[in-house]
Design an enzyme around this catalytic site. Structure first.
Site, PDB file in Angstrom:
ATOM      1  N   HIS A  85      -9.311 -12.623   6.863  1.00 25.27           N
ATOM      2  CA  HIS A  85     -10.443 -12.436   5.949  1.00 25.27           C
ATOM      3  C   HIS A  85     -10.657 -13.707   5.143  1.00 25.27           C
ATOM      4  CE1 HIS A  85      -6.745 -11.063   3.996  1.00 25.27           C
ATOM      5  NE2 HIS A  85      -7.251 -11.531   2.859  1.00 25.27           N
ATOM      6  N   HIS A 118     -12.145 -14.801   1.446  1.00 25.57           N
ATOM      7  CA  HIS A 118     -12.624 -14.396   0.123  1.00 25.57           C
ATOM      8  C   HIS A 118     -13.833 -15.259  -0.229  1.00 25.57           C
ATOM      9  CE1 HIS A 118      -8.754 -12.387  -1.240  1.00 25.57           C
ATOM     10  NE2 HIS A 118      -8.293 -13.126  -0.262  1.00 25.57           N
TER      11      HIS A 118
HETATM   12  P1  AMP Z   1      -5.029 -11.652   0.630  1.00 27.10           P
HETATM   13  O1  AMP Z   1      -4.024 -11.556  -0.475  1.00 27.10           O
HETATM   14  O2  AMP Z   1      -5.683 -12.982   0.795  1.00 27.10           O
HETATM   15  O3  AMP Z   1      -4.467 -11.109   1.922  1.00 27.10           O
HETATM   16  O4  AMP Z   1      -6.243 -10.719   0.181  1.00 27.10           O
HETATM   17  C1  AMP Z   1      -6.272  -9.337   0.341  1.00 27.10           C
HETATM   18  C2  AMP Z   1      -7.363  -8.834  -0.561  1.00 27.10           C
HETATM   19  O5  AMP Z   1      -7.737  -7.537  -0.126  1.00 27.10           O
HETATM   20  C3  AMP Z   1      -6.951  -8.700  -2.040  1.00 27.10           C
HETATM   21  O6  AMP Z   1      -7.814  -9.513  -2.842  1.00 27.10           O
HETATM   22  C4  AMP Z   1      -7.120  -7.207  -2.323  1.00 27.10           C
HETATM   23  O7  AMP Z   1      -7.619  -6.960  -3.609  1.00 27.10           O
HETATM   24  C5  AMP Z   1      -8.089  -6.786  -1.251  1.00 27.10           C
HETATM   25  N1  AMP Z   1      -8.014  -5.401  -0.834  1.00 27.10           N
HETATM   26  C6  AMP Z   1      -6.913  -4.708  -0.487  1.00 27.10           C
HETATM   27  N2  AMP Z   1      -7.245  -3.457  -0.113  1.00 27.10           N
HETATM   28  C7  AMP Z   1      -8.591  -3.363  -0.199  1.00 27.10           C
HETATM   29  C8  AMP Z   1      -9.544  -2.335   0.046  1.00 27.10           C
HETATM   30  N3  AMP Z   1      -9.156  -1.116   0.471  1.00 27.10           N
HETATM   31  N4  AMP Z   1     -10.847  -2.599  -0.179  1.00 27.10           N
HETATM   32  C9  AMP Z   1     -11.239  -3.809  -0.627  1.00 27.10           C
HETATM   33  N5  AMP Z   1     -10.392  -4.828  -0.864  1.00 27.10           N
HETATM   34  C10 AMP Z   1      -9.090  -4.608  -0.669  1.00 27.10           C
END
Ligand code: AMP
Ligand code: ZN
Length: 137
Positions: free
Chosen positions: A101, A103
């Protein structure tokens, strides 16, 4: 391909709720549940890939274009002063969800986001040595 234990695959499949803000044939974009700033969204490929090193090249390109769409909207509609794109590859690099993903983090003058490193001049020899290792061979 999907991973049955992956929360982002479940969002793509409509099995978990998400606030979707953009979609196309290859990607889905939705709001981050723990936003760094107002409008923080995530762009994911519909196909499961754990990280940057494994994602299909066409999916990566499509994610990049979707991130650009959201960045433009953040400026035009949310009044963002700038945007950061962030991808974390590996737990040591802050990755917590192992479905690739990006951001899209709208930035505002005076917001609380800070660089995660302290810029300081590096040793020229070390930089040159690392460059030799990194350069295409
Ligand atoms: P990373 O730490 O780069 O892997 O980012 C994962 C991101 O996913 C974090 O910013 C979380 O807040 C976000 N996240 C986790 N679960 C969900 C969800 N169910 N819906 C939307 N965002 C999520
Ligand atoms: Zn997945």
């Amino acid at each position: 391909m999907r991973d049955p234990d992956c929360i982002f695959c479940k969002i793509v499949a409509g099995e978990l709720p998400a606030t979707i803000v953009d979609e196309d044939e290859r990607t889905l974009s939705f709001m981050d549940i723990a936003p760094a700033t107002r409008g923080h969204a995530l762009v994911v490929p519909r196909e499961h890939s754990p990280d940057l090193l494994s994602i299909d090249a066409d999916d990566l390109a499509a994610v990049g274009l979707a991130a650009q769409r959201l960045a433009r909207r953040a400026k035009d509609r949310l009044g963002a002063d700038g945007v950061n794109l962030l991808n974390s590859c590996g737990a040591v690099a802050f990755q917590t969800v192992f479905h690739f993903h990006v951001h899209v983090i709208p930035r505002y003058e005076g917001d609380p986001v800070r660089l995660p490193w302290v810029p300081a001049p590096g040793d020229p020899g070390e930089i040159a040595f690392a460059a030799q290792e990194l350069a295409a061979k």
